[in-house]
Motif scaffolding. Structure first.
Motif, short mmCIF file in Angstrom:
data_model
loop_
_atom_site.label_atom_id
_atom_site.label_comp_id
_atom_site.label_asym_id
_atom_site.label_seq_id
_atom_site.Cartn_x
_atom_site.Cartn_y
_atom_site.Cartn_z
N THR A 135 -47.37 -1.45 27.04
CA THR A 135 -46.60 -2.60 26.55
C THR A 135 -46.27 -2.45 25.07
O THR A 135 -45.11 -2.55 24.66
N THR A 190 -44.02 0.54 24.21
CA THR A 190 -42.64 0.26 24.58
C THR A 190 -41.98 -0.65 23.55
O THR A 190 -40.82 -0.43 23.16
N ILE A 191 -42.70 -1.63 23.07
CA ILE A 191 -42.15 -2.55 22.06
C ILE A 191 -41.74 -1.78 20.80
O ILE A 191 -40.63 -1.95 20.30
N ILE A 243 -41.20 1.46 20.44
CA ILE A 243 -40.16 2.44 20.73
C ILE A 243 -38.80 1.75 20.78
O ILE A 243 -37.81 2.24 20.22
N LEU A 244 -38.73 0.61 21.44
CA LEU A 244 -37.47 -0.15 21.48
C LEU A 244 -37.07 -0.61 20.08
O LEU A 244 -35.89 -0.58 19.71
N LYS A 245 -38.04 -1.03 19.29
CA LYS A 245 -37.77 -1.43 17.90
C LYS A 245 -37.20 -0.26 17.12
O LYS A 245 -36.24 -0.40 16.37
N MET A 270 -35.60 2.32 18.36
CA MET A 270 -34.25 2.56 18.86
C MET A 270 -33.26 1.56 18.29
O MET A 270 -32.11 1.91 18.00
N PHE A 271 -33.69 0.32 18.11
CA PHE A 271 -32.83 -0.70 17.53
C PHE A 271 -32.39 -0.33 16.12
O PHE A 271 -31.30 -0.72 15.68
N HIS A 298 -35.62 3.60 9.29
CA HIS A 298 -35.63 4.26 10.60
C HIS A 298 -36.43 5.56 10.53
O HIS A 298 -37.23 5.87 11.42
N ASP A 342 -39.99 4.82 10.62
CA ASP A 342 -40.41 4.52 12.00
C ASP A 342 -40.69 5.81 12.76
O ASP A 342 -41.70 5.93 13.45
#
Length: 152
Positions: free
Chosen positions: A15, A18-19, A21-23, A25-26, A73, A76
């Motif tokens: 969970t 994934t959060i 990784i999506l952040k 990608m954003f 980025h 990140d």
């Protein structure tokens, strides 16, 4: 291996990984947004909306806002990838759920605070402290993995 995938620690890690990784990608989307709104592009083909060659050349600029988002980025990438890799190994060591949740939540929270501090240009030490919290969480997981594997 099936017991690891079904474990609460692995599900929690999945969970939180994934959060972030999506952040991460954003941040690509945010970079694109800043490039478009600031009309600051890195490649000539991206300036297709300009009417003249002179306008196209003017759009090939380095913009401080775009660069700030790009640096965020990049940060990140430098922190989330190690978290995901070390976190996965960490879940294989059967850590305590409460400790794992604390480390996962600290890391994820620190990355969101770091991004807000970076993009909104909040004064230091907000960005630096948030980076340290995330790094410390990843290092704690790494230490746990090594101490378990090497029986330190």
């Amino acid at each position: 291996m099936a017991h690891v995938i079904d474990s609460e620690v692995f599900l929690a890690f999945s969970t939180y990984a994934t959060i972030v990784i999506l952040k991460m990608m954003f941040m690509s989307v945010l970079t694109g947004y800043f490039r478009i709104t600031r009309k600051a592009f890195a490649n000539i083909e991206d300036t297709h909306m300009a009417k003249t060659p002179e306008e196209r050349k003017k759009m090939l600029v380095v913009n401080k806002d775009v660069e700030r988002v790009r640096r965020c980025h990049q940060n990140d990438l430098e922190n989330i990838i190690p978290f995901v890799l070390i976190g996965l190994l960490y879940t294989l060591t059967s850590p305590q759920l409460s400790t794992a949740l604390l480390l996962f939540r600290l890391f994820v929270g620190s990355r969101f605070v770091h991004t807000i501090a970076y993009v909104m240009q909040l004064p230091q030490p907000s960005r630096g402290l948030s980076w340290i919290v995330g790094m410390a969480a990843t290092i704690c997981m790494g230490y746990h993995v090594l101490s378990t594997v090497l029986r330190l």
